[in-house]
Design a protein around this motif. Structure first.
Motif, mmCIF file in Angstrom:
data_model
loop_
_atom_site.group_PDB
_atom_site.id
_atom_site.type_symbol
_atom_site.label_atom_id
_atom_site.label_comp_id
_atom_site.label_asym_id
_atom_site.label_seq_id
_atom_site.Cartn_x
_atom_site.Cartn_y
_atom_site.Cartn_z
ATOM 1 N N GLU A 1 1.176 -1.353 -0.191
ATOM 2 C CA GLU A 1 -0.202 0.230 0.011
ATOM 3 C C GLU A 1 1.305 1.277 0.214
ATOM 4 N N GLU A 2 1.751 1.330 0.515
ATOM 5 C CA GLU A 2 3.131 2.410 0.743
ATOM 6 C C GLU A 2 3.401 2.678 -0.094
ATOM 7 N N ARG B 1 0.851 4.021 -2.729
ATOM 8 C CA ARG B 1 0.889 5.538 -2.114
ATOM 9 C C ARG B 1 1.678 6.372 -2.676
ATOM 10 N N THR C 1 -3.729 9.000 -1.701
ATOM 11 C CA THR C 1 -4.153 9.729 -0.361
ATOM 12 C C THR C 1 -4.343 8.646 0.791
ATOM 13 N N SER C 2 -5.184 7.822 0.257
ATOM 14 C CA SER C 2 -5.240 6.140 0.642
ATOM 15 C C SER C 2 -5.984 5.298 -0.241
#
Length: 307
Positions: A275-276, A279, A285-286
């Motif tokens: 997820e990082e 992003r 942002t999410s």
């Protein structure tokens, strides 16, 4: 279901991991049941492989930039070569590249995939691997791992990887290494290996590898394709030659598979890392793991049901 424990879906009598069909012989089905993989010789044509090779070179030269593709470079060579065949060790998520995605739609490949997934087939995860020549300081081997570690969907028995050698793969240039029968075990904890060399992103390995488990080196010729279960423990060795060892692969799943919640499981730290990365790449942002997989997944046969 949200449990990350792996249940096997029972099928007709003695076969748990393959479906009834007219393609595989009883011996082939039994081999896969016992070992967790099946090698089919000369399945993909030389002509198709050359087309995939050309497209990979175009991506390296930035002549084409497939949306969503992750161009993975070797960390220890990044500063020396920029972006070229000498530094790109993987093109991941090529589902938006029409030329490379043809691999996932080849009828000769899908015929076999259907033996494991059934008729409704999703291409979930795509990779063209370019194993670089090694030296003492740079380690391009992929540690022993289970692919299910990366996947937040189940059941495992309806997921299969098709992995095609784009040139001869043997012990000299770092062929696949498998531990037969380990597909019958559960998903084990993974993480980055404790190596001195720089570790490449997302190359996770088993944290507790049993060195006594027998290993088989899969020597393959150009066009040979191995189908294997996502719990089969496997990896690849060092490329000791001066050439590049290429392969192309796709993980397929039945569209009837379902997503699970990986919170509080051994997969949770991978979810955070992925997820990082997404992003950062897309300045989002999410983002949730399920969103990432919905973007990657493409229907290649039948009907889209859950995934």
């Amino acid at each position: 279901p949200t449990s990350a424990q792996v249940g096997v879906v029972p099928h007709s009598g003695r076969f748990c991991y393959t479906l009834d069909n007219d393609l595989l012989t009883t011996e082939q089905r039994q081999f896969y049941e016992d070992n967790g993989y099946l090698l089919i010789k000369k399945l993909v044509s030389d002509e198709d492989i050359e087309r995939f090779r050309k497209e990979f070179m175009r991506i390296c030269k930035r002549e084409v930039n497939p949306p969503g593709a992750m161009i993975m470079k070797d960390e220890s060579l990044r500063s020396q070569f920029g972006q070229s065949e000498k530094v790109v060790n993987k093109v991941q998520d090529f589902q938006e590249d029409e030329e490379l995605f043809r691999y996932c739609t080849l009828p000769e490949v899908l015929r076999y995939v259907e033996c494991f997934t059934g008729p409704n087939i999703m291409a979930m995860h795509t990779m063209l691997i370019n194993k670089l020549p090694d030296s003492d300081k740079q380690t391009f081997l992929h540690p022993m791992h289970q692919d299910l570690h990366y996947f937040p969907f189940r059941p495992a028995s309806r997921i299969v990887c098709a992995w095609t050698a784009m040139e001869r793969a043997d012990q000299d240039n770092g062929c696949l290494v498998v531990q037969p029968g380990t597909h019958k075990t559960t998903l084990k904890p993974h993480g980055y290996p404790q190596w001195e060399a720089k570790t490449n992103k997302l190359f996770h390995g088993l944290l507790d590898e049993d060195e006594k488990t027998p290993k088989v080196h899969l020597v393959m010729e150009k066009g040979d394709t191995v189908f294997f279960h996502p719990l089969l423990i496997h990896g690849s060795g060092i490329n000791r030659t001066s050439g590049f060892r290429k392969s192309i692969s796709c993980h397929f799943a039945s569209s009837e598979c379902y997503y699970i919640d990986v919170k509080n499981t051994s997969q949770e730290h991978l979810e955070k890392e992925l997820e990082e990365m997404v992003r950062k790449k897309y300045n989002a942002t999410s983002v949730e793991l399920k969103d990432i997989w919905n973007f990657r997944a493409r229907l290649v046969q039948g009907e889209r049901i859950n995934l």
